[in-house]
Design a protein around this motif. Structure first.
Motif, PDB file in Angstrom:
ATOM      1  N   ARG A  90      13.248 116.427 -31.474  1.00 41.83           N
ATOM      2  CA  ARG A  90      12.081 116.731 -32.307  1.00 41.83           C
ATOM      3  C   ARG A  90      12.278 116.131 -33.696  1.00 41.83           C
ATOM      4  O   ARG A  90      13.375 116.143 -34.237  1.00 41.83           O
ATOM      5  CB  ARG A  90      11.871 118.248 -32.413  1.00 41.83           C
TER       6      ARG A  90
ATOM      7  N   HIS B 208       8.284 121.741 -36.803  1.00 44.91           N
ATOM      8  CA  HIS B 208       8.798 123.063 -36.414  1.00 44.91           C
ATOM      9  C   HIS B 208       9.979 122.852 -35.468  1.00 44.91           C
ATOM     10  O   HIS B 208       9.870 122.065 -34.530  1.00 44.91           O
ATOM     11  CB  HIS B 208       7.690 123.866 -35.725  1.00 44.91           C
TER      12      HIS B 208
ATOM     13  N   GLU C   9      14.344 118.904 -27.211  1.00 46.99           N
ATOM     14  CA  GLU C   9      13.276 119.654 -26.545  1.00 46.99           C
ATOM     15  C   GLU C   9      12.979 119.022 -25.197  1.00 46.99           C
ATOM     16  O   GLU C   9      13.385 117.888 -24.917  1.00 46.99           O
ATOM     17  CB  GLU C   9      12.002 119.611 -27.385  1.00 46.99           C
ATOM     18  N   TYR C  10      12.256 119.781 -24.381  1.00 47.66           N
ATOM     19  CA  TYR C  10      11.620 119.212 -23.194  1.00 47.66           C
ATOM     20  C   TYR C  10      10.241 118.763 -23.674  1.00 47.66           C
ATOM     21  O   TYR C  10       9.530 119.533 -24.313  1.00 47.66           O
ATOM     22  CB  TYR C  10      11.535 120.264 -22.086  1.00 47.66           C
TER      23      TYR C  10
ATOM     24  N   GLY D 288       6.433 117.809 -24.530  1.00 47.64           N
ATOM     25  CA  GLY D 288       5.198 118.552 -24.310  1.00 47.64           C
ATOM     26  C   GLY D 288       4.540 118.845 -25.630  1.00 47.64           C
ATOM     27  O   GLY D 288       4.943 118.312 -26.660  1.00 47.64           O
TER      28      GLY D 288
ATOM     29  N   LYS E   2       0.991 121.288 -27.653  1.00 45.85           N
ATOM     30  CA  LYS E   2       0.030 122.399 -27.650  1.00 45.85           C
ATOM     31  C   LYS E   2      -1.159 122.125 -26.738  1.00 45.85           C
ATOM     32  O   LYS E   2      -1.708 121.020 -26.720  1.00 45.85           O
ATOM     33  CB  LYS E   2      -0.458 122.644 -29.069  1.00 45.85           C
TER      34      LYS E   2
ATOM     35  N   GLU F 137       3.254 111.143 -25.890  1.00 47.87           N
ATOM     36  CA  GLU F 137       4.628 111.142 -26.410  1.00 47.87           C
ATOM     37  C   GLU F 137       5.530 110.142 -25.697  1.00 47.87           C
ATOM     38  O   GLU F 137       6.481 109.632 -26.285  1.00 47.87           O
ATOM     39  CB  GLU F 137       5.229 112.555 -26.307  1.00 47.87           C
TER      40      GLU F 137
ATOM     41  N   TYR G  49       9.114 133.297 -32.942  1.00 45.06           N
ATOM     42  CA  TYR G  49       9.901 132.804 -34.066  1.00 45.06           C
ATOM     43  C   TYR G  49       9.458 133.580 -35.299  1.00 45.06           C
ATOM     44  O   TYR G  49       8.416 134.235 -35.287  1.00 45.06           O
ATOM     45  CB  TYR G  49       9.654 131.298 -34.278  1.00 45.06           C
TER      46      TYR G  49
ATOM     47  N   ASN H  84      14.425 128.146 -25.659  1.00 46.01           N
ATOM     48  CA  ASN H  84      14.599 127.278 -24.497  1.00 46.01           C
ATOM     49  C   ASN H  84      15.623 127.704 -23.455  1.00 46.01           C
ATOM     50  O   ASN H  84      15.698 127.093 -22.389  1.00 46.01           O
ATOM     51  CB  ASN H  84      14.938 125.862 -24.972  1.00 46.01           C
TER      52      ASN H  84
HETATM   53  N1  LIG Z   1       7.309 120.544 -26.717  1.00 54.58           N
HETATM   54  C1  LIG Z   1       8.180 121.539 -26.868  1.00 54.58           C
HETATM   55  N2  LIG Z   1       7.929 122.506 -27.789  1.00 54.58           N
HETATM   56  C2  LIG Z   1       8.832 123.494 -27.906  1.00 54.58           C
HETATM   57  C3  LIG Z   1      10.002 123.566 -27.086  1.00 54.58           C
HETATM   58  N3  LIG Z   1      10.700 124.688 -27.435  1.00 54.58           N
HETATM   59  C4  LIG Z   1      10.013 125.304 -28.421  1.00 54.58           C
HETATM   60  O1  LIG Z   1      10.327 126.335 -28.984  1.00 54.58           O
HETATM   61  N4  LIG Z   1       8.872 124.583 -28.725  1.00 54.58           N
HETATM   62  C5  LIG Z   1       7.910 124.968 -29.765  1.00 54.58           C
HETATM   63  C6  LIG Z   1       7.967 124.085 -30.959  1.00 54.58           C
HETATM   64  C7  LIG Z   1       6.538 124.093 -31.447  1.00 54.58           C
HETATM   65  O2  LIG Z   1       6.352 125.226 -32.279  1.00 54.58           O
HETATM   66  C8  LIG Z   1       5.719 124.271 -30.184  1.00 54.58           C
HETATM   67  C9  LIG Z   1       5.242 122.983 -29.526  1.00 54.58           C
HETATM   68  O3  LIG Z   1       4.840 122.136 -30.406  1.00 54.58           O
HETATM   69  P1  LIG Z   1       4.852 120.544 -30.414  1.00 54.58           P
HETATM   70  O4  LIG Z   1       5.392 120.198 -31.726  1.00 54.58           O
HETATM   71  O5  LIG Z   1       5.504 119.922 -29.224  1.00 54.58           O
HETATM   72  O6  LIG Z   1       3.300 120.334 -30.312  1.00 54.58           O
HETATM   73  P2  LIG Z   1       2.522 118.957 -30.240  1.00 54.58           P
HETATM   74  O7  LIG Z   1       3.274 117.999 -29.392  1.00 54.58           O
HETATM   75  O8  LIG Z   1       1.136 119.337 -29.861  1.00 54.58           O
HETATM   76  O9  LIG Z   1       2.670 118.390 -31.708  1.00 54.58           O
HETATM   77  P3  LIG Z   1       1.728 118.383 -32.983  1.00 54.58           P
HETATM   78  O10 LIG Z   1       0.475 117.689 -32.559  1.00 54.58           O
HETATM   79  O11 LIG Z   1       1.524 119.794 -33.373  1.00 54.58           O
HETATM   80  O12 LIG Z   1       2.562 117.614 -33.958  1.00 54.58           O
HETATM   81  O13 LIG Z   1       6.586 124.891 -29.247  1.00 54.58           O
HETATM   82  C10 LIG Z   1      10.237 122.551 -26.132  1.00 54.58           C
HETATM   83  O14 LIG Z   1      11.230 122.524 -25.379  1.00 54.58           O
HETATM   84  N5  LIG Z   1       9.298 121.564 -26.060  1.00 54.58           N
END
Ligand SMILES: Nc1nc2c([nH]c(=O)n2[C@H]2C[C@H](O)[C@@H](COP(=O)(O)OP(=O)(O)OP(=O)(O)O)O2)c(=O)[nH]1
Ligand SMILES: [Mg+2]
Length: 320
Positions: A28, A33, A39-40, A42, A44, A62, A80, A124
């Motif tokens: 990330r 955040h 991360e895996y 993905g 929102k 991505e 969190y 995770n």
């Molecule tokens: N994708 C992903 N998000 C995770 C993981 N673990 C975890 O706590 N998260 C949290 C972090 C973020 O608060 C939320 C996912 O947000 P993201 O940053 O991937 O969202 P997004 O791709 O839509 O990015 P953005 O448009 O908001 O920048 O979930 C994980 O393994 N993968």
């Protein structure tokens, strides 16, 4: 009502696999955040999107890949300090294209046993456990009357050599002496074969031999806390929602829920049925194996319900 949690952010998460089992992780971006952690991939879920749509869109944005075969894996709710998320995780077994970090993020293909070495967000843990557990959990039958212990252990070795990666030693008919002897031999064989062994109901022996432990439901209730360190597996037998809650509260790595269908080994137990099984595990934040009257042919159906896979004695143990 004031003080109530806001709706968690629904996140579509992909455990993307190569045919050899390796899983794709990404780092990330600093400043996001949970920035800097792995991360895996993905993101929102947007308004009006199904979870599959969201995952398909995110993986394209991505990584530039298109998922071709998806199955639900696990849903992890997590709070969190600054936000709540629901990590709705899917396994991607086939995809089109070659993943590349289209947002500049570093990528790595990691063999499942090595995933635990990476620093992921706190939510995770269960996803990493699910990614590293196989889809079948073999439970041994009792040693047949007249069979030598060495022959039984040899059969166990053949199962492990043939791909049984996760095995519960359960010998309700064995004497205390036979149990200890067979468990010690089985632990040795598991080490040689790279399989993970769990002893049914014997925490002390599991500690001594360095194996995992599988807890019958009554032990989950009685223990109150996880009996082994994080490096050893703790499985828990469950029959209903309350027992699943207890297994999660205990910190079990995974649960086994059943009987799902009628089974010859427990003819008096009322099966849950598929629909109830699916409803019971929908929001359990640890991997759950389905038990009871199931064999490998039932895997796709049970995994469609979000089961980790199937656990079985007869369905997985070959007598030959
Ligand atoms: N994708 C992903 N998000 C995770 C993981 N673990 C975890 O706590 N998260 C949290 C972090 C973020 O608060 C939320 C996912 O947000 P993201 O940053 O991937 O969202 P997004 O791709 O839509 O990015 P953005 O448009 O908001 O920048 O979930 C994980 O393994 N993968
Ligand atoms: Mg993202």
């Amino acid at each position: 009502m004031s003080g109530a949690d806001p709706e968690p952010i629904h996140v579509a998460v992909g455990v993307i696999r190569q045919p050899d089992g390796r899983v794709l992780i990404a780092r990330r971006a600093e400043g996001s955040h949970q920035g800097g952690r792995w991360e895996y991939p993905g993101g929102k879920v947007e308004a009006g999107e199904t979870i599959r749509d969201a995952l398909t869109r995110e993986l394209h944005e991505e990584l530039g890949i298109r998922p071709l075969e998806l199955r639900p894996l696990i849903r992890v709710p997590w709070r969190y300090a600054d936000k709540s998320v629901l990590l709705d995780t899917w396994e991607v077994r086939r995809f089109a294209g070659t993943p590349s970090g289209r947002e500049g993020q570093p990528l790595r293909w990691v063999p499942p046993p090595e995933l635990a070495r990476y620093r992921f967000p706190a939510a995770n843990g269960p996803i990493t456990t699910a990614a590293a557990l196989p889809e079948t959990y073999l439970i041994t039958p009792d040693v047949p009357g007249g069979e030598r212990h060495s022959a039984f252990v040899e059969r166990l070795r053949r199962h492990m050599a043939g791909g049984a990666e996760l095995v519960q030693l359960r010998l309700p008919g064995a004497s205390a002496t036979a149990w200890r002897r067979i468990a010690a031999d089985a632990a040795q064989v598991a080490r040689e074969q790279g399989a993970r062994l769990l002893l049914n109901g014997d925490v002390a022996l599991a500690r001594e031999l360095g194996t995992g432990v599988h807890l019958p439901a009554a032990m989950v209730r009685a223990l109150g806390e996880r009996p082994l360190a994080a490096s050893s597996l703790v499985g828990a037998s469950c029959h209903d929602a309350r027992e699943l809650d207890q297994a999660v509260a205990l910190g079990a790595d995974f649960a086994v829920l059943g009987p799902v269908r009628p089974t010859a080994s427990h003819p008096d137990a009322t099966p849950l049925g598929d629909a109830q099984f699916q409803a019971l595990i929908a929001d359990v934040p640890i991997p759950v194996y389905a038990l009871g009257g199931l064999g490998p042919e039932d895997l796709p159906q049970l995994q469609g319900y979000r089961a980790q896979g199937i656990a079985a004695i007869r369905g997985l143990w070959r007598e030959a």
